[in-house]
Design a protein around this motif. Sequence first.
Motif, PDB file in Angstrom:
ATOM      1  N   THR A 169      -8.419 -22.433  22.163  1.00 23.51           N
ATOM      2  CA  THR A 169      -9.084 -21.081  22.728  1.00 23.51           C
ATOM      3  C   THR A 169      -8.388 -20.327  23.183  1.00 23.51           C
ATOM      4  O   THR A 169      -7.045 -20.741  23.720  1.00 23.51           O
ATOM      5  CB  THR A 169     -10.148 -21.767  23.992  1.00 23.51           C
ATOM      6  OG1 THR A 169      -9.351 -22.487  24.814  1.00 23.51           O
ATOM      7  CG2 THR A 169     -11.292 -22.705  23.385  1.00 23.51           C
ATOM      8  N   LEU A 170      -8.757 -18.825  23.347  1.00 25.09           N
ATOM      9  CA  LEU A 170      -7.702 -18.114  24.287  1.00 25.09           C
ATOM     10  C   LEU A 170      -8.201 -17.993  25.651  1.00 25.09           C
ATOM     11  O   LEU A 170      -9.262 -17.667  26.063  1.00 25.09           O
ATOM     12  CB  LEU A 170      -7.932 -16.600  23.616  1.00 25.09           C
ATOM     13  CG  LEU A 170      -7.277 -15.467  24.189  1.00 25.09           C
ATOM     14  CD1 LEU A 170      -5.624 -15.712  24.454  1.00 25.09           C
ATOM     15  CD2 LEU A 170      -7.650 -14.237  23.591  1.00 25.09           C
ATOM     16  N   ASP A 171      -7.677 -18.755  26.456  1.00 24.46           N
ATOM     17  CA  ASP A 171      -8.189 -19.047  27.781  1.00 24.46           C
ATOM     18  C   ASP A 171      -7.978 -17.877  28.786  1.00 24.46           C
ATOM     19  O   ASP A 171      -8.902 -17.645  29.518  1.00 24.46           O
ATOM     20  CB  ASP A 171      -7.377 -20.047  28.501  1.00 24.46           C
ATOM     21  CG  ASP A 171      -7.589 -21.487  27.716  1.00 24.46           C
ATOM     22  OD1 ASP A 171      -8.605 -21.704  27.318  1.00 24.46           O
ATOM     23  OD2 ASP A 171      -6.879 -22.319  28.005  1.00 24.46           O
ATOM     24  N   ASP A 172      -7.150 -16.875  28.574  1.00 32.43           N
ATOM     25  CA  ASP A 172      -7.098 -16.008  29.519  1.00 32.43           C
ATOM     26  C   ASP A 172      -5.900 -14.712  29.185  1.00 32.43           C
ATOM     27  O   ASP A 172      -5.169 -15.113  28.268  1.00 32.43           O
ATOM     28  CB  ASP A 172      -6.361 -16.700  30.890  1.00 32.43           C
ATOM     29  CG  ASP A 172      -6.146 -15.820  31.673  1.00 32.43           C
ATOM     30  OD1 ASP A 172      -7.081 -14.804  31.998  1.00 32.43           O
ATOM     31  OD2 ASP A 172      -5.307 -15.830  32.678  1.00 32.43           O
ATOM     32  N   VAL A 173      -6.442 -13.734  29.305  1.00 30.74           N
ATOM     33  CA  VAL A 173      -5.679 -12.357  29.078  1.00 30.74           C
ATOM     34  C   VAL A 173      -5.760 -11.575  30.157  1.00 30.74           C
ATOM     35  O   VAL A 173      -6.974 -11.261  30.723  1.00 30.74           O
ATOM     36  CB  VAL A 173      -5.908 -11.695  27.992  1.00 30.74           C
ATOM     37  CG1 VAL A 173      -5.054 -10.474  27.690  1.00 30.74           C
ATOM     38  CG2 VAL A 173      -5.781 -12.544  26.737  1.00 30.74           C
ATOM     39  N   GLN A 174      -4.588 -10.874  30.814  1.00 32.60           N
ATOM     40  CA  GLN A 174      -4.632 -10.293  32.218  1.00 32.60           C
ATOM     41  C   GLN A 174      -3.802  -9.243  31.604  1.00 32.60           C
ATOM     42  O   GLN A 174      -2.489  -9.244  31.262  1.00 32.60           O
ATOM     43  CB  GLN A 174      -4.208 -11.068  33.178  1.00 32.60           C
ATOM     44  CG  GLN A 174      -4.714 -12.141  33.654  1.00 32.60           C
ATOM     45  CD  GLN A 174      -4.445 -12.866  35.119  1.00 32.60           C
ATOM     46  OE1 GLN A 174      -4.302 -12.346  36.006  1.00 32.60           O
ATOM     47  NE2 GLN A 174      -3.831 -14.038  34.845  1.00 32.60           N
ATOM     48  N   LEU A 175      -4.143  -7.784  32.014  1.00 33.05           N
ATOM     49  CA  LEU A 175      -3.209  -6.681  32.097  1.00 33.05           C
ATOM     50  C   LEU A 175      -3.342  -6.262  33.588  1.00 33.05           C
ATOM     51  O   LEU A 175      -4.365  -5.600  33.981  1.00 33.05           O
ATOM     52  CB  LEU A 175      -3.685  -5.770  31.161  1.00 33.05           C
ATOM     53  CG  LEU A 175      -2.838  -4.673  31.124  1.00 33.05           C
ATOM     54  CD1 LEU A 175      -1.303  -4.772  30.684  1.00 33.05           C
ATOM     55  CD2 LEU A 175      -3.577  -3.351  29.950  1.00 33.05           C
TER      56      LEU A 175
END
Length: 392
Positions: free
Chosen positions: A71-77
Motif C-alpha cells: 500500500t501507498l501509506d502516506d504522501v505529504q507535500l
Amino acid sequence: MNKLTFSIVLCGLSAPIYAHQSIHGNSRPDSVDVRTTVTYRSNEAAPADEVWQIPGVLMGGEALPVSKGATLDDVQLLGHLNIKEGYFASTKIGTHGHDGSTEVSLENLWFGANTEFYNQVMLFEVGKMSTEVTPTASFHASDGAYSEAPLLADVFFGRHFVDIGVRASSSFYGFNLGVELFNGDNFPSSSGDGTAAVYVHTPVRYQNIKGQFGSWLMFGDAKSRTDLRYEDGHNHSDSQLSASDLAFTGDTLMFGIYGDITWQLNPITLDAGFEWISADIDGVLVDSTQSAAYLSTQDGYSLQMGVALDSHHISVKYERLVIDNRFTQTSQTFVQSTGLYNEDFEPEKFAVAWVWDVYEDFTLRTEWYQDNTQEKQTSRWSLGLVWQYKLL
C-alpha cells in the motif's frame, strides 16, 4: 486532585531542567518538503469484509485497518512561507492509503502572526490545522519509526486531528502555553459543535539529554455523531461496508500527559517515551429503535524505547486500553448490539521496528506487530520504504 490541577503540578515538578524554546512560527525558514512511504504487510488487521471496531470503544475519523499486501501509506507535500516579518503561511497536501486506494486533499492550510501582548510575544494561528496538544494526534506513516498509527491515536483522535480553528500560544519561563478552539469537524466532536483545548509543553535540555514533556485538556461536544469511516470521502475504496446507524450525543473530556527523552551516549543514542490519555464520555446512544444512557472512562497507555547506532535504529512499543463502560435506561440486547460491551476485554498492541537509513533520502523500515486489539489475536510483519526530500 482534578485533572487540570494534576496537569499543572506535573509540569511544575519538572520545571528546573527545562530551557526556554521559541514558539514563533516565522522562526522557521521558507521550505518545501515531500515525504512518502510504501509498505508491504504480511497480514491484515481485520477481515476486509467486516467493519473494523475495537471492542468497547466508539470509533470514527480516519481510523481504518491496515490491509494485506503493498500500500501507498502516506504522501505529504509540506510548504512554509514567511510572507513578511511576523507573518507566515503553512500548508500540507496529503494522502492516506486505505485498502489500496488513495485520495489527494488539502489537509492543512493555516496562517500565523506574532504580536506582543502585555510585553509577552504571542503567536496567533488560524485555518485548517492539526492540534498541538500531543504529537500522537498528528500521525503520519512517513514521519516516525512505525508505519501503523498508534492505538491511542485511533481511539482518541480518529487517527489524526485536523480541523478549522484558531490557536494562541506563547512561551513563558520555559513553558509553552497554548489555547485552541476548533469547529468540531474532527472526532470525537461533530461539525459545528466545537472542540476546545489547552496545553502546557516543557522542552528539556540538560547536558547530553534533550526531549519534551507535555500535559493537556480537551473538551468536545457531539450531536448525533455517527461512524462515517466507511462512507464516501473517508474510506477511499470501493468497499460496500457500512458502519451501524448508532449515533452518539454527548460530551467527551480528555486529559493527557506525555514525555520523550533522547540521551546521547556516543556512539549510541538511547530514546524513550511514554503517554497516558484518559477520556470521560457522558452521553446517549441511539439507533433506529432503541437508546441508552452511556458513561465511559477510557484510559490509554503507551511506552516506547529505542536505541540507535550509526544509520540503524531499533524501537519497541507497547500500548494498552483500559475501558469501563456503564449503560442505563436500556436493555441488555441493545447494549450487546452496540459493540461497546467488552466484557473486561482490554485491547493491546506490541510492536518492534528496525529503521535503516539505507541511502541518502531513503529509509528502509521493517516491523513486527502482535495485535490484540480484537478478540481474535493476530500478528503480522511489514517491509517498507520511506522517502523524504527537501525541495526548497
